[in-house]
Enzyme design. Structure first.
Site, PDB file in Angstrom:
ATOM      1  CB  THR A 150      38.153  50.487  47.388  1.00 45.18           C
ATOM      2  OG1 THR A 150      39.115  50.121  46.410  1.00 45.18           O
ATOM      3  CG2 THR A 150      37.475  51.779  46.905  1.00 45.18           C
ATOM      4  CG  ASP A 151      43.535  49.670  46.647  1.00 45.39           C
ATOM      5  OD1 ASP A 151      42.489  49.565  45.973  1.00 45.39           O
ATOM      6  OD2 ASP A 151      44.518  48.914  46.493  1.00 45.39           O
ATOM      7  CD  GLU A 152      39.513  50.094  42.125  1.00 41.83           C
ATOM      8  OE1 GLU A 152      38.910  50.856  41.347  1.00 41.83           O
ATOM      9  OE2 GLU A 152      39.560  48.866  41.976  1.00 41.83           O
ATOM     10  CE1 TYR A 186      33.563  50.136  44.078  1.00 47.77           C
ATOM     11  CE2 TYR A 186      35.890  50.249  43.485  1.00 47.77           C
ATOM     12  CZ  TYR A 186      34.892  49.872  44.370  1.00 47.77           C
ATOM     13  OH  TYR A 186      35.217  49.230  45.552  1.00 47.77           O
ATOM     14  CE  LYS A 207      33.539  51.719  48.616  1.00 42.36           C
ATOM     15  NZ  LYS A 207      32.546  50.982  49.468  1.00 42.36           N
TER      16      LYS A 207
HETATM   17  P1  NAD Z   1      30.069  42.490  46.186  1.00 41.91           P
HETATM   18  O1  NAD Z   1      29.645  43.164  44.940  1.00 41.91           O
HETATM   19  O2  NAD Z   1      30.499  41.072  46.138  1.00 41.91           O
HETATM   20  O3  NAD Z   1      28.898  42.575  47.276  1.00 41.91           O
HETATM   21  C1  NAD Z   1      28.148  43.755  47.468  1.00 41.91           C
HETATM   22  C2  NAD Z   1      26.906  43.377  48.280  1.00 41.91           C
HETATM   23  O4  NAD Z   1      26.150  44.583  48.493  1.00 41.91           O
HETATM   24  C3  NAD Z   1      25.990  42.390  47.558  1.00 41.91           C
HETATM   25  O5  NAD Z   1      25.596  41.366  48.444  1.00 41.91           O
HETATM   26  C4  NAD Z   1      24.802  43.246  47.130  1.00 41.91           C
HETATM   27  O6  NAD Z   1      23.585  42.523  47.070  1.00 41.91           O
HETATM   28  C5  NAD Z   1      24.788  44.308  48.224  1.00 41.91           C
HETATM   29  N1  NAD Z   1      24.152  45.545  47.766  1.00 41.91           N
HETATM   30  C6  NAD Z   1      24.389  46.222  46.601  1.00 41.91           C
HETATM   31  N2  NAD Z   1      23.570  47.279  46.506  1.00 41.91           N
HETATM   32  C7  NAD Z   1      22.815  47.306  47.638  1.00 41.91           C
HETATM   33  C8  NAD Z   1      21.787  48.166  48.116  1.00 41.91           C
HETATM   34  N3  NAD Z   1      21.373  49.211  47.408  1.00 41.91           N
HETATM   35  N4  NAD Z   1      21.246  47.913  49.330  1.00 41.91           N
HETATM   36  C9  NAD Z   1      21.655  46.839  50.065  1.00 41.91           C
HETATM   37  N5  NAD Z   1      22.591  45.963  49.632  1.00 41.91           N
HETATM   38  C10 NAD Z   1      23.170  46.205  48.437  1.00 41.91           C
HETATM   39  O7  NAD Z   1      31.209  43.415  46.793  1.00 41.91           O
HETATM   40  P2  NAD Z   1      32.539  43.024  47.579  1.00 41.91           P
HETATM   41  O8  NAD Z   1      33.608  42.764  46.588  1.00 41.91           O
HETATM   42  O9  NAD Z   1      32.220  42.002  48.607  1.00 41.91           O
HETATM   43  O10 NAD Z   1      32.855  44.422  48.283  1.00 41.91           O
HETATM   44  C11 NAD Z   1      32.257  44.748  49.529  1.00 41.91           C
HETATM   45  C12 NAD Z   1      32.711  46.138  49.955  1.00 41.91           C
HETATM   46  O11 NAD Z   1      34.135  46.154  50.074  1.00 41.91           O
HETATM   47  C13 NAD Z   1      32.373  47.234  48.946  1.00 41.91           C
HETATM   48  O12 NAD Z   1      32.018  48.386  49.666  1.00 41.91           O
HETATM   49  C14 NAD Z   1      33.653  47.461  48.166  1.00 41.91           C
HETATM   50  O13 NAD Z   1      33.741  48.777  47.700  1.00 41.91           O
HETATM   51  C15 NAD Z   1      34.684  47.171  49.250  1.00 41.91           C
HETATM   52  N6  NAD Z   1      35.985  46.650  48.766  1.00 41.91           N
HETATM   53  C16 NAD Z   1      36.043  45.593  47.908  1.00 41.91           C
HETATM   54  C17 NAD Z   1      37.280  45.077  47.523  1.00 41.91           C
HETATM   55  C18 NAD Z   1      37.409  43.878  46.612  1.00 41.91           C
HETATM   56  O14 NAD Z   1      38.525  43.534  46.216  1.00 41.91           O
HETATM   57  N7  NAD Z   1      36.321  43.196  46.265  1.00 41.91           N
HETATM   58  C19 NAD Z   1      38.453  45.674  48.010  1.00 41.91           C
HETATM   59  C20 NAD Z   1      38.343  46.781  48.866  1.00 41.91           C
HETATM   60  C21 NAD Z   1      37.102  47.250  49.253  1.00 41.91           C
HETATM   61  O1  DAU Z   2      41.549  47.561  44.667  1.00 42.62           O
HETATM   62  C1  DAU Z   2      40.345  47.213  45.271  1.00 42.62           C
HETATM   63  C2  DAU Z   2      39.291  46.982  44.220  1.00 42.62           C
HETATM   64  O2  DAU Z   2      39.606  45.736  43.577  1.00 42.62           O
HETATM   65  C3  DAU Z   2      37.884  46.941  44.778  1.00 42.62           C
HETATM   66  O3  DAU Z   2      37.563  48.184  45.347  1.00 42.62           O
HETATM   67  C4  DAU Z   2      36.871  46.574  43.701  1.00 42.62           C
HETATM   68  O4  DAU Z   2      35.585  46.442  44.262  1.00 42.62           O
HETATM   69  C5  DAU Z   2      37.286  45.236  43.085  1.00 42.62           C
HETATM   70  O5  DAU Z   2      36.413  44.889  42.040  1.00 42.62           O
HETATM   71  C6  DAU Z   2      38.718  45.305  42.573  1.00 42.62           C
HETATM   72  O6  DAU Z   2      38.813  46.190  41.429  1.00 42.62           O
HETATM   73  P1  DAU Z   2      39.704  45.832  40.144  1.00 42.62           P
HETATM   74  O7  DAU Z   2      39.183  46.595  39.005  1.00 42.62           O
HETATM   75  O8  DAU Z   2      41.142  45.938  40.462  1.00 42.62           O
HETATM   76  O9  DAU Z   2      39.355  44.244  40.035  1.00 42.62           O
HETATM   77  P2  DAU Z   2      39.034  43.332  38.756  1.00 42.62           P
HETATM   78  O10 DAU Z   2      39.029  41.917  39.243  1.00 42.62           O
HETATM   79  O11 DAU Z   2      37.878  43.808  37.976  1.00 42.62           O
HETATM   80  O12 DAU Z   2      40.345  43.532  37.848  1.00 42.62           O
HETATM   81  C7  DAU Z   2      41.637  43.231  38.345  1.00 42.62           C
HETATM   82  C8  DAU Z   2      42.630  43.578  37.239  1.00 42.62           C
HETATM   83  O13 DAU Z   2      42.469  42.655  36.165  1.00 42.62           O
HETATM   84  C9  DAU Z   2      42.422  44.951  36.643  1.00 42.62           C
HETATM   85  O14 DAU Z   2      43.679  45.510  36.312  1.00 42.62           O
HETATM   86  C10 DAU Z   2      41.623  44.689  35.362  1.00 42.62           C
HETATM   87  C11 DAU Z   2      42.106  43.320  34.941  1.00 42.62           C
HETATM   88  N1  DAU Z   2      41.123  42.468  34.261  1.00 42.62           N
HETATM   89  C12 DAU Z   2      39.914  42.282  34.837  1.00 42.62           C
HETATM   90  C13 DAU Z   2      38.959  41.463  34.246  1.00 42.62           C
HETATM   91  C14 DAU Z   2      37.596  41.275  34.873  1.00 42.62           C
HETATM   92  C15 DAU Z   2      41.464  41.816  33.070  1.00 42.62           C
HETATM   93  O15 DAU Z   2      42.597  41.970  32.548  1.00 42.62           O
HETATM   94  N2  DAU Z   2      40.532  41.001  32.488  1.00 42.62           N
HETATM   95  C16 DAU Z   2      39.283  40.819  33.014  1.00 42.62           C
HETATM   96  O16 DAU Z   2      38.470  40.077  32.410  1.00 42.62           O
END
Ligand code: NAD
Ligand code: DAU
Length: 352
Positions: free
Chosen positions: A132-134, A158, A162
């Site tokens: 992730t970019d975080e 988180y 990562k």
């Molecule tokens: P998600 O939470 O939707 O899915 C995570 C999956 O991992 C789920 O299916 C869960 O059951 C599985 N999992 C969790 N713990 C586990 C364990 N101990 N063993 C096996 N499986 C397990 O997550 P996502 O949003 O699809 O993100 C997927 C990946 O991409 C993550 O590594 C996250 O850090 C990365 N990522 C997410 C975003 C985003 O915006 N969502 C952006 C950049 C990177």
């Molecule tokens: O940048 C990549 C990341 O983006 C991933 O690595 C994470 O897995 C993914 O969850 C996401 O993280 P964020 O914290 O940016 O996503 P989230 O949807 O939780 O929040 C997006 C923005 O909105 C953040 O600034 C917090 C805000 N927010 C979020 C929720 C859930 C609100 O204002 N209200 C809310 O209820």
């Protein structure tokens, strides 16, 4: 024939990656390893669950013995590692779950792959970590972007977990010469997004006339990318990325949260036939997230210039498609919000 183990394939991004690989590469054997936590939902993959080149395995990456046995049984050529605890708010209340899955789980997976691959050399093998970019922290200067050279500065439990997992993947590449590659992506959105995250939560609440909780003043900025474009980038990096390298993935698409929520309100008013301005009245400013990162913005020139990837969708088009998907799949959303989706595994897989 390549055998690829995708972890976290029942989650949001993982399910799009599994679908892309199963349909685009019928000659590959795709294993989806997922623990099915609250975020894992096999209904995300109902359209491909009977594909002949696809196998689901329920398992936990924190279980080192399970992984060693799996690698002894399945001749894995490539790993695409997405399994993680992914929600920042949950990491604030339960950091240890993030240490276990994101750090310990990743090291277990590295060990299992290394131990099974090392005997015959690493030729033709590849371990791809999806991150992730975080990990880069928070931007405060509006001119700045995260590049692959930006120093790590994670701010939440988180992102710290990562960042730690990224460091372990690079350390295994350096120390054991494992063939590793990484990517760091910005915020994804699209179908099957779990409704704890901003966009699906807002869509769900607007539809149900519930308050729209905007953290702080809504001034935090995120860089949004359509999930299918992330899956396409993962395909490109897995096949063509240089070993040992990192690629940033993003959409050059920054939005302040409050502007994004207002845009969603306006799209939903139109789609639900409500007078313009109705849904925006649901916006409620709530206590800010602890340690809330101000701005993320990815410089994606490296993957664009070196590997020829670029986003395929403009944001407004992607957001329309996403809203349409949620409105057309209300059963999916209702099953997730009620918890019913967790019985899908028992009904479809437990006796196979
Ligand atoms: P998600 O939470 O939707 O899915 C995570 C999956 O991992 C789920 O299916 C869960 O059951 C599985 N999992 C969790 N713990 C586990 C364990 N101990 N063993 C096996 N499986 C397990 O997550 P996502 O949003 O699809 O993100 C997927 C990946 O991409 C993550 O590594 C996250 O850090 C990365 N990522 C997410 C975003 C985003 O915006 N969502 C952006 C950049 C990177
Ligand atoms: O940048 C990549 C990341 O983006 C991933 O690595 C994470 O897995 C993914 O969850 C996401 O993280 P964020 O914290 O940016 O996503 P989230 O949807 O939780 O929040 C997006 C923005 O909105 C953040 O600034 C917090 C805000 N927010 C979020 C929720 C859930 C609100 O204002 N209200 C809310 O209820």
């Amino acid at each position: 024939m390549k055998t690829i183990l995708i972890t976290g394939g029942a989650g949001f991004i993982g399910s799009h990656v599994v679908r892309l690989f199963v349909t685009k590469y019928p000659e590959y054997r795709i294993y989806n390893l997922d623990k099915l936590t609250y975020a894992g939902n096999l209904a995300n993959l109902s359209d491909i669950e009977d594909a002949p080149n696809y196998t689901f395995i329920k398992g936990d990456i924190t279980d080192a013995k399970f992984l060693e046995d799996l690698f002894a049984e399945v001749p894995v050529d490539g790993v695409i590692h997405l399994a993680a605890e992914s929600h920042v708010d949950r990491s604030i209340t339960d950091p240890m779950a993030f240490v276990m899955t994101n750090v310990v789980g990743t090291v277990n997976l590295l060990n299992a792959a290394k131990n099974s691959w090392v005997a015959n050399g690493f030729d033709g093998k590849r371990f791809y970590h999806v991150s992730t970019d975080e990990v880069y922290g928070s931007l405060h200067n509006p001119e700045e972007f995260f590049t692959e050279e930006t120093p790590y500065d994670p701010q939440s439990p988180y992102s710290a977990s990562k960042a730690a997992s990224d460091h372990f993947v690079r350390a295994y590449g350096n120390t054991y010469k494992m063939p590793v590659v990484l990517s760091n992506c910005s915020n994804n959105y699209g179908p099957n997004h779990f409704p704890e995250k901003l966009i699906p939560l807002m869509i769900h609440n607007i539809r149900n006339n519930k308050p729209l909780p905007v953290y702080g003043k809504g001034e935090n900025v995120r860089d949004w990318l359509y999930v299918v474009d992330h899956a396409r980038a993962i395909d490109t990096i897995f096949h063509n990325g240089k070993l040992g390298e990192t690629y940033n993935i993003g959409g050059f698409n920054e939005w302040r949260n409050i502007d994004l929520v207002n845009l969603l309100c306006s799209i939903m008013d139109r789609k639900l036939g409500r007078p313009e301005g109705t849904s925006a009245q649901l916006i409620t400013y709530v206590t800010d997230r602890a340690g809330h990162d101000l701005r993320y913005a990815i410089d994606a020139h490296k993957i664009m210039n070196e590997l020829g990837w670029e986003p395929s969708l403009q944001f407004e088009e992607g957001l329309e498609k996403t809203v349409d998907w949620f409105l057309n799949n209300q059963e999916w959303l209702d099953n997730v919000t009620s918890g019913n989706y967790q019985s899908y595994y028992e009904s479809m897989y437990a006796n196979r």
